[in-house]
Design an enzyme around this catalytic site. Sequence first.
Site, PDB file in Angstrom:
ATOM      1  N   PHE A  47      20.859 -13.128  32.036  1.00 22.86           N
ATOM      2  CA  PHE A  47      21.573 -12.690  33.230  1.00 22.86           C
ATOM      3  C   PHE A  47      22.013 -13.938  34.000  1.00 22.86           C
ATOM      4  O   PHE A  47      21.220 -14.864  34.189  1.00 22.86           O
ATOM      5  CB  PHE A  47      20.669 -11.804  34.094  1.00 22.86           C
ATOM      6  CG  PHE A  47      21.423 -11.140  35.204  1.00 22.86           C
ATOM      7  CD1 PHE A  47      22.166  -9.998  34.959  1.00 22.86           C
ATOM      8  CD2 PHE A  47      21.435 -11.682  36.472  1.00 22.86           C
ATOM      9  CE1 PHE A  47      22.896  -9.393  35.975  1.00 22.86           C
ATOM     10  CE2 PHE A  47      22.165 -11.089  37.494  1.00 22.86           C
ATOM     11  CZ  PHE A  47      22.893  -9.938  37.245  1.00 22.86           C
ATOM     12  N   ARG A  71      27.900   0.683  29.813  1.00 22.53           N
ATOM     13  CA  ARG A  71      26.441   0.679  29.860  1.00 22.53           C
ATOM     14  C   ARG A  71      25.936   1.948  30.540  1.00 22.53           C
ATOM     15  O   ARG A  71      26.462   2.346  31.588  1.00 22.53           O
ATOM     16  CB  ARG A  71      25.982  -0.567  30.627  1.00 22.53           C
ATOM     17  CG  ARG A  71      24.506  -0.841  30.560  1.00 22.53           C
ATOM     18  CD  ARG A  71      24.181  -2.188  31.200  1.00 22.53           C
ATOM     19  NE  ARG A  71      24.407  -2.163  32.648  1.00 22.53           N
ATOM     20  CZ  ARG A  71      23.808  -2.990  33.513  1.00 22.53           C
ATOM     21  NH1 ARG A  71      22.965  -3.922  33.070  1.00 22.53           N
ATOM     22  NH2 ARG A  71      24.061  -2.923  34.800  1.00 22.53           N
TER      23      ARG A  71
END
Lengths: 426, 426
Positions: free
Chosen positions: B140, B385
């Site tokens: 991330f 997602r």
Amino acid sequence: MTNLSTPSTNAITRTDCEQMDRNDPLAGVRSRFNIPEGTIYLDGNSLGALPASTPDRLSNAISLEWGRDLIRSWNHADWARLPHTVGNQLAPLLGAGSGEVIVTDSTSVNIFKLLCAILSQPSIHDDQHKRYILSDRHNFPTDIYIAEGIVRLFGGRYQLKLVEQADLYSSLDTTVAVALITHVDYRTGAMHPMAQFNAQAAKRDISILWDLSHSAGAVKLELNTAGSDFAVGCGYKYLNGGPGAPAYLYVRQARQAALSNPISGWFGHAVPFEFTTDYQPAADIRRFLSGTPSVLATIALAEGIRTFDGVKTDDIRAKSLALSDLFWQLMTTQCAAMGFTCISPADHGRRASHLSFAHTNAYAIMQAIISRGVIGDFRQPNLMRVGFTPLYTRFVDCWDAVATIQDVVKNETWREPQFQTHNLVT
Amino acid sequence: MTNLSTPSTNAITRTDCEQMDRNDPLAGVRSRFNIPEGTIYLDGNSLGALPASTPDRLSNAISLEWGRDLIRSWNHADWARLPHTVGNQLAPLLGAGSGEVIVTDSTSVNIFKLLCAILSQPSIHDDQHKRYILSDRHNFPTDIYIAEGIVRLFGGRYQLKLVEQADLYSSLDTTVAVALITHVDYRTGAMHPMAQFNAQAAKRDISILWDLSHSAGAVKLELNTAGSDFAVGCGYKYLNGGPGAPAYLYVRQARQAALSNPISGWFGHAVPFEFTTDYQPAADIRRFLSGTPSVLATIALAEGIRTFDGVKTDDIRAKSLALSDLFWQLMTTQCAAMGFTCISPADHGRRASHLSFAHTNAYAIMQAIISRGVIGDFRQPNLMRVGFTPLYTRFVDCWDAVATIQDVVKNETWREPQFQTHNLVT
């Protein structure tokens, strides 16, 4: 310091105080707050009172923006830009320009970021002559603690030089890399002449990081015209942002590009939602953001700052001084020879918006008056502190508070056992 | 990766899904949340839904604790201990002990604090052989950005080594000082075997800092028994703490005393309200606090974590896998040959609680289904997602979501111009 032993000859009456409230141009602003019935709140310098509009605004943010609109509110409710928009909303109160203030993290974290950024600049870091972080020995503890951590982090490159407050100005010599100065002393309410310090610092190539926690919203601030480059401050005192509200950070426009935020998180990235691998700081003040902002807390702060809408800074300042003058005078007349010594500056030019009275039994006296609805606070070692919040403190509150102090001392109510217990937070 | 081109022979019906909901031991927990009518929320992995009890709890904190009790609530409502008490409340969900977790700051700031603390230890800092911060090239972004900042801060003492996710384990060699590993990949939902990594790291004297942002509340975590020393994570995803909720930080008991928090603010002090000049870190996990905690935000997180009360972690995990199995299977049957490729692990042992489907038109398809109340999100470069939150996602939600995707693709609704506009936050 002024010992309160000589009563004034012109006694003020409660009726006089009521008259002062009637003449107060800010009297109507008090209705922007929910002050509990029967409470005289003289601690807005520690935790601002609840703005009347905050419950509904937060309820809306919680139930609609979060509950109903969910993840979409990052765009639709402009959550992602809150640190920036609320920073711009705050800027005029600081005498700063648009794009110079951002709301984020805590005061401690912001001090860390700016000290680190300032001291990492090659122009300072490579100049071995510049070796001190200068601060006031009696500065608010977290400022000193953070500076101590910075010294450790830089592995001995810098040292912390703590001096007496009176020696701060004369200690601004060329060996100082950065001075961490709290504009208004949390104990005494004494205020430094910001422009004068900045001018002296500029001559010696010193950066001053101002902590405005006890200033913003209570005294007139003119960061730009006073020549300030860096500042931080707290959102939960005179700005009414709620307990532990996000803090703010100011960097003069011209100084932003040269500084690197050590806590280089995604919200400080030029394009945070592109998810690129390399950190590229935002070109503007946003580079001082780190993680995801606390949306609810930032909205509460926005609502707190909104209580200043349409209020003139000069009116705030004038009322603040009138309130502290009145309180001090009443203490002098009503509580003479009771052992109180005011340690705050008599000089208006040096006094901010709270007063501190030293007294051997300060802690117990404060607990006793709190139990009767007069809320100030105690500060080590022996200080009874009372703050005046021009947006909601009334002149008659000063009268009633002093009358309560007088009664508690005269009748020795403060000796009762329940007032001797020390709480975790004072 | 599995290409969704082969439809299953055993077609599942919506009635089957309704039956699965009736058999779900967690079905009743959904009433702990306010999910808007007509919304199918598959983005609890990005922002958890609003717990039904949060509005009242916050309203109480705002109007009574702050508004009525004012500054006294630091003691009476135990505000000062919130980071610690909410940390202890969270600890069981992480498989951590009491006194090992604290709620504070943002994930980015907590990564900074722990990386800095780990790398400042003389045992590591003085060992010139240890020179890398190891991480996943596709970690991330904020994790990588923070690590880049740490590298700059330590002036070249350490370097950042970014490798492919598949090479992380084999890259745990003795030159690595610290590995910053996200337990569950934010794109694919792939999960690392924590105990195996920890065992390997221990052999090579490597500290692993786990980022649990996409794990906590969705998969079973056993930090203690898996041998984890350090972890951080985010409060606003599966923990339902609200937008930008405070993050958390875990340090195994035995490792706490040796670590120094670089952001040494007053709330991390042994006796913060004594206002001493020297920083003395708290003996326990509190040393990782810095500034004043955001009270309202921390209370919201406490309420979010409370939605897990009485829920078995094994039930959460079982339902999470059943939901993602179902969704995947439905995509295979209902959206076959539509160009979707699932990039999440088929293996239950490696799969967390969200799935990602690559598709050339992922962005527009996601916007189109969002406009019809099916909320997932888009991640660069081409990922649709969908997250499954066992506390409130229903099996029938999976059916309805896939039916919507099927319809949007079949009828090419996603081609409409309003679905092509890119928002700031995706």
